[in-house]
Scaffold this motif. Sequence first.
Motif, mmCIF file in Angstrom:
data_model
loop_
_atom_site.group_PDB
_atom_site.id
_atom_site.type_symbol
_atom_site.label_atom_id
_atom_site.label_comp_id
_atom_site.label_asym_id
_atom_site.label_seq_id
_atom_site.Cartn_x
_atom_site.Cartn_y
_atom_site.Cartn_z
ATOM 1 N N HIS A 73 18.919 -42.916 39.582
ATOM 2 C CA HIS A 73 17.617 -43.331 39.064
ATOM 3 C C HIS A 73 16.811 -42.060 39.070
ATOM 4 N N GLY A 74 15.764 -42.009 38.290
ATOM 5 C CA GLY A 74 15.019 -40.753 38.225
ATOM 6 C C GLY A 74 15.590 -39.841 37.157
ATOM 7 N N ASP A 75 15.716 -38.549 37.478
ATOM 8 C CA ASP A 75 16.025 -37.545 36.455
ATOM 9 C C ASP A 75 17.425 -37.635 35.876
ATOM 10 N N VAL A 76 18.388 -38.065 36.695
ATOM 11 C CA VAL A 76 19.779 -38.107 36.231
ATOM 12 C C VAL A 76 20.365 -39.493 36.491
ATOM 13 N N GLN A 77 20.855 -40.111 35.413
ATOM 14 C CA GLN A 77 21.515 -41.409 35.539
ATOM 15 C C GLN A 77 22.857 -41.315 34.829
ATOM 16 N N ILE A 78 23.861 -41.952 35.410
ATOM 17 C CA ILE A 78 25.221 -41.841 34.887
ATOM 18 C C ILE A 78 25.848 -43.222 34.838
ATOM 19 N N TRP A 79 26.524 -43.533 33.728
ATOM 20 C CA TRP A 79 27.233 -44.807 33.679
ATOM 21 C C TRP A 79 28.412 -44.732 32.716
ATOM 22 N N PRO A 80 29.436 -45.573 32.972
ATOM 23 C CA PRO A 80 30.588 -45.613 32.064
ATOM 24 C C PRO A 80 30.163 -46.175 30.711
ATOM 25 N N TYR A 81 30.794 -45.680 29.646
ATOM 26 C CA TYR A 81 30.467 -46.117 28.287
ATOM 27 C C TYR A 81 31.792 -46.387 27.581
ATOM 28 N N GLU A 89 22.311 -39.532 31.369
ATOM 29 C CA GLU A 89 20.952 -39.604 30.843
ATOM 30 C C GLU A 89 20.100 -38.643 31.657
ATOM 31 N N LEU A 90 19.565 -37.638 30.979
ATOM 32 C CA LEU A 90 18.818 -36.575 31.657
ATOM 33 C C LEU A 90 17.352 -36.645 31.263
ATOM 34 N N HIS A 91 16.487 -36.690 32.258
ATOM 35 C CA HIS A 91 15.043 -36.752 31.993
ATOM 36 C C HIS A 91 14.379 -35.463 32.448
ATOM 37 N N SER A 92 13.576 -34.878 31.575
ATOM 38 C CA SER A 92 12.788 -33.701 31.957
ATOM 39 C C SER A 92 11.369 -33.920 31.466
ATOM 40 N N PRO A 93 10.453 -33.017 31.849
ATOM 41 C CA PRO A 93 9.076 -33.145 31.332
ATOM 42 C C PRO A 93 9.032 -33.105 29.807
ATOM 43 N N HIS A 94 10.080 -32.526 29.174
ATOM 44 C CA HIS A 94 10.088 -32.392 27.712
ATOM 45 C C HIS A 94 10.635 -33.626 27.021
ATOM 46 N N GLY A 95 11.205 -34.544 27.788
ATOM 47 C CA GLY A 95 11.764 -35.731 27.156
ATOM 48 C C GLY A 95 13.071 -36.133 27.799
ATOM 49 N N MET A 96 13.820 -36.946 27.064
ATOM 50 C CA MET A 96 15.052 -37.500 27.596
ATOM 51 C C MET A 96 16.210 -37.134 26.694
ATOM 52 N N ALA A 97 17.365 -36.872 27.297
ATOM 53 C CA ALA A 97 18.567 -36.598 26.518
ATOM 54 C C ALA A 97 19.695 -37.511 26.982
ATOM 55 N N LEU A 98 20.426 -38.043 26.016
ATOM 56 C CA LEU A 98 21.633 -38.820 26.313
ATOM 57 C C LEU A 98 22.839 -37.972 25.946
ATOM 58 N N MET A 99 23.717 -37.724 26.913
ATOM 59 C CA MET A 99 24.911 -36.925 26.674
ATOM 60 C C MET A 99 26.148 -37.775 26.933
#
Length: 139
Positions: A73-81, A89-99
Amino acid sequence: MGMDTTIEQPTQARLVTGEGREVPVRAVLRYTANDPLAVFLDFPAEAALHGEEITWTFARSLLDQGLRAPAGHGDVQIWPYGRTRVVLELHSPHGMALMLFQATALRRFLVRTYGMVACGREDVSAVVERGLSALFGGV
């Protein structure tokens, strides 16, 4: 030093854009015995918003959990897809990225890190000491 204390594993990720497209991105998974509780994810300059390389740091245990079930929870979240991939899922002050990553690549990396420092055998006292000395201006 006889033993190499760092593992670096180049990996191919896919950045999911706001429109749902997948853009290939190179990344390097990194682990060092000096910081045994953490894993590092390095993105080269061309992958980052501001054209400079960026490193994400998160708990090794989070990666372990996230390969099997939603974790973090918070800045880094990881789950099977699906069956073969894992989302970071990476959250920074600049926004969110899904990798998207291949689960096999992440698992292989994790196994290699446990080969270097077994789970539960991390020397946390050294890490704590370093963290505290940084906090209190020690050497």
